[in-house]
Design an enzyme around this catalytic site. Structure first.
Site, PDB file in Angstrom:
ATOM      1  N   GLU A 110      -7.870 -85.160  78.815  1.00 35.17           N
ATOM      2  CA  GLU A 110      -8.589 -84.596  77.735  1.00 35.17           C
ATOM      3  C   GLU A 110      -9.016 -85.328  76.686  1.00 35.17           C
ATOM      4  OE1 GLU A 110      -6.639 -81.248  76.598  1.00 35.17           O
ATOM      5  OE2 GLU A 110      -6.494 -80.169  78.533  1.00 35.17           O
TER       6      GLU A 110
ATOM      7  N   TYR B  52      -9.204 -73.417  80.776  1.00 37.31           N
ATOM      8  CA  TYR B  52      -8.441 -72.405  80.018  1.00 37.31           C
ATOM      9  C   TYR B  52      -9.288 -71.270  79.719  1.00 37.31           C
ATOM     10  CZ  TYR B  52      -4.369 -75.529  79.913  1.00 37.31           C
ATOM     11  OH  TYR B  52      -3.129 -76.211  80.150  1.00 37.31           O
TER      12      TYR B  52
HETATM   13  C1  PNW Z   1      -4.168 -78.912  77.051  1.00 38.51           C
HETATM   14  N1  PNW Z   1      -9.166 -75.485  74.600  1.00 38.51           N
HETATM   15  O1  PNW Z   1      -4.585 -78.825  75.875  1.00 38.51           O
HETATM   16  C2  PNW Z   1      -3.286 -80.221  77.106  1.00 38.51           C
HETATM   17  O2  PNW Z   1      -3.689 -80.747  78.319  1.00 38.51           O
HETATM   18  C3  PNW Z   1      -1.766 -79.716  77.273  1.00 38.51           C
HETATM   19  O3  PNW Z   1      -1.179 -80.563  76.973  1.00 38.51           O
HETATM   20  C4  PNW Z   1      -1.521 -78.505  76.526  1.00 38.51           C
HETATM   21  O4  PNW Z   1      -0.121 -78.302  76.641  1.00 38.51           O
HETATM   22  C5  PNW Z   1      -2.109 -77.285  77.129  1.00 38.51           C
HETATM   23  O5  PNW Z   1      -3.554 -77.606  77.424  1.00 38.51           O
HETATM   24  C6  PNW Z   1      -2.125 -75.974  76.623  1.00 38.51           C
HETATM   25  O6  PNW Z   1      -2.746 -76.037  75.352  1.00 38.51           O
HETATM   26  C7  PNW Z   1      -5.932 -78.151  75.711  1.00 38.51           C
HETATM   27  O7  PNW Z   1      -9.529 -75.514  73.457  1.00 38.51           O
HETATM   28  C8  PNW Z   1      -6.227 -78.026  74.253  1.00 38.51           C
HETATM   29  O8  PNW Z   1      -9.820 -75.058  75.621  1.00 38.51           O
HETATM   30  C9  PNW Z   1      -7.335 -77.105  74.013  1.00 38.51           C
HETATM   31  C10 PNW Z   1      -8.230 -76.317  74.881  1.00 38.51           C
HETATM   32  C11 PNW Z   1      -7.433 -76.482  76.271  1.00 38.51           C
HETATM   33  C12 PNW Z   1      -6.622 -77.300  76.668  1.00 38.51           C
END
Ligand code: PNW
Length: 498
Positions: free
Chosen positions: A196, A337
């Site tokens: 990411e 997500y």
């Molecule tokens: C991910 N969004 O971060 C990371 O890869 C993980 O380490 C983290 O624990 C997990 O998702 C849960 O947060 C994200 O804004 C940060 O859509 C932001 C987003 C998605 C994933």
């Protein structure tokens, strides 16, 4: 603020196109199953679970530094010093993944555990030993290891000269990648260079929300991204030149994106959102033309000129670099997500200058979307299907792994909301697979255990297992969702829920 920056930038073809998806008439509920060679796995990341932050030769990372010097920036003032102590109890995690009948376990390596200063001049053999034990345990349990090289925990010493904003980072990363291939390549066949970059470049270099909290908004995030793309491509080429023949593994990158929709059918806004989020990294690697998306090049150049500059804040690639980066991945790792609707801001908004202002879109959450424990995460299952279809169209049907998908709550063992989220997303994914709308190879649930959720500390839980954080033994307990995922992985079907 964080919400808008964390727009792990989404995308959207519009609803109509996606909803026209016809489900194959042969698919009765009873024969809707994932193909036999479709893989299921779960994921973790080193800083979120390992602990042992300074044990057995490990050097500090930017997250050690950030949480120690700015505990107030973490909701519960928590840190990863001990976390779920997977440094000691890694076997519990591997067994948990195995208990669910999974095919693979996605882990990450803490760079500063094996190179304490980030530099190849100083190798910590104890750190190598730890990952050898972990990888061997994964394989010993008949699971495939999928290994991320960089999941946000840069060795602190590399930040002394600007970290990912300094182009010398590319050489440091290449040496690190070479060491990983050399020491673990005989057993690891799935490598992910970065996790990411859109998130860690914007939050770490374009804001002060995440480590290293540089807050060089409008410039830092683009420099970071530029070096990430080059470092990724160099690591990919290195594998192809020196390791592929012997080890026959694959090297990819994990990108995070939401999908974007428009109520007013404003496809320019939707495309802009998709390109600023997924296209920022995917276009240079996966498109036929290579390079950043045109809409980013144009908007950031125009804004830069408007700010009185004679140069664009978005760095440019030479033809040689475009060539090196284009095609530099065997698969696209996708973390999905949630999604957003977008609207053009009537007035430019956000810090001046900034990524947010360059994008200049309002992110809208629909009242009917179910909220999680995380302020940015709403359940929008349709988005995962739409983004997979978008990727197929935009990038000529690359191989895709969903490398993360998951739901946060406050830790309930009867986690029915998580089950509903996983169920609804898997249904969408299964539609895509059965209709051949993506070259999707596997699905990864985030996460096998509750862990350190970055700036949210331990308050938001994403695990299929809970962890007893008040016991030094850190016992893991399966939640109801663990059973649900075990059924999916072992039967390749999605059980009905009420
Ligand atoms: C991910 N969004 O971060 C990371 O890869 C993980 O380490 C983290 O624990 C997990 O998702 C849960 O947060 C994200 O804004 C940060 O859509 C932001 C987003 C998605 C994933």
């Amino acid at each position: 603020m964080l919400k808008s920056i964390l727009i792990c930038v989404s995308a959207a073809i519009i609803a109509t196109k996606a909803s026209e998806v016809m489900v194959d008439s042969r698919q009765n509920a009873s024969d809707r199953f994932f193909p036999g060679d479709f893989w299921f796995g779960t994921s973790t990341a080193a800083y979120q679970i390992e602990g042992a932050w300074n044990l057995e030769g490990k050097g500090p990372s930017i997250w050690d530094e950030f949480t120690h010097s700015h505990p107030e920036k973490i909701v519960d003032h928590g840190n990863g010093d001990v976390a779920t102590n997977s440094y000691e109890f890694y076997l519990d995690d591997v067994k948990a993944v195995k208990n669910l009948g999974m095919d693979f376990y996605r882990i990450s390596i803490a760079w500063s555990r094996i190179l304490p200063t980030g530099d190849i001049a100083n190798i910590n053999e104890k750190g190598i030993e730890y990952y050898n034990k972990l990888i061997n345990a994964i394989i010993g349990h008949k699971l495939e290891p999928m290994v991320t090289m960089y999941h946000w925990d840069l060795p602190q010493d590399l930040q002394k000269f600007g970290g990912l904003t300094n182009s010398i980072f590319i050489s440091y990363f290449e040496a690190y990648a070479n060491l990983l291939y050399d020491r673990f390549g005989d057993r690891v066949k799935y490598w992910i260079t970065f996790n990411e970059p859109s998130v860690f470049c914007t939050t770490g270099y374009g804001s002060d929300k995440h480590a290293p909290a540089v807050n060089a908004h409008g410039v830092g995030e683009y420099l970071c991204a530029h070096n990430v793309l080059k470092a990724h491509a160099v690591a990919y080429r290195l594998y192809r030149s020196f390791y592929y023949e012997q080890y026959k593994g694959q090297v990819g990158i994990t990108l995070c994106s939401q999908f974007f929709y428009s109520d007013s059918n404003d496809m320019h806004a939707v495309d802009r959102a998709m390109q600023f989020s997924l296209g920022w990294f995917a276009n240079p690697i996966f498109s036929l033309a290579g390079n950043y998306p045109d809409v980013m090049i144009t908007r950031i150049a125009n804004n830069s000129i408007g700010e009185g500059r004679s140069w664009s804040r978005l760095p440019s690639f030479t033809d040689k670099w475009i060539e090196t980066i284009r095609g530099s991945a065997d698969f696209l790792g996708l973390n999905y997500y949630t999604s957003r609707y977008v609207e053009v801001n009537p007035e430019p908004k956000g810090l001046y200058p900034s990524y947010e202002r360059d994008l200049n879109l309002k992110m809208v959450i629909k009242p009917e979307w179910k909220p999680s424990a995380s302020d940015w995460l709403y359940s929008v299952p349709k988005g995962v299907g739409d983004i997979l279809r978008w990727i197929k169209e935009e990038y000529n049907n690359p191989e895709v792994f969903i490398t993360e998908n998951g739901w946060s709550d406050h830790g309930e063992l009867d986690d029915n909301d998580r089950i509903a989220y996983l169920h609804d997303h898997l249904e969408q994914i299964l539609d895509v697979v059965l209709n051949d709308e993506s070259n999707l190879k596997g699905y990864t649930a985030w996460s096998i255990i509750d862990n350190f959720e970055w700036a949210q500390g331990y308050a938001e839980k994403f695990g299929l297992y809970s962890v007893n954080m008040s016991s030094p033994r850190r016992e893991r307990t399966a939640k109801k969702s663990a059973k649900f995922m075990a059924t999916v992985a072992s039967t390749h079907r999605i059980p009905e829920i009420n």
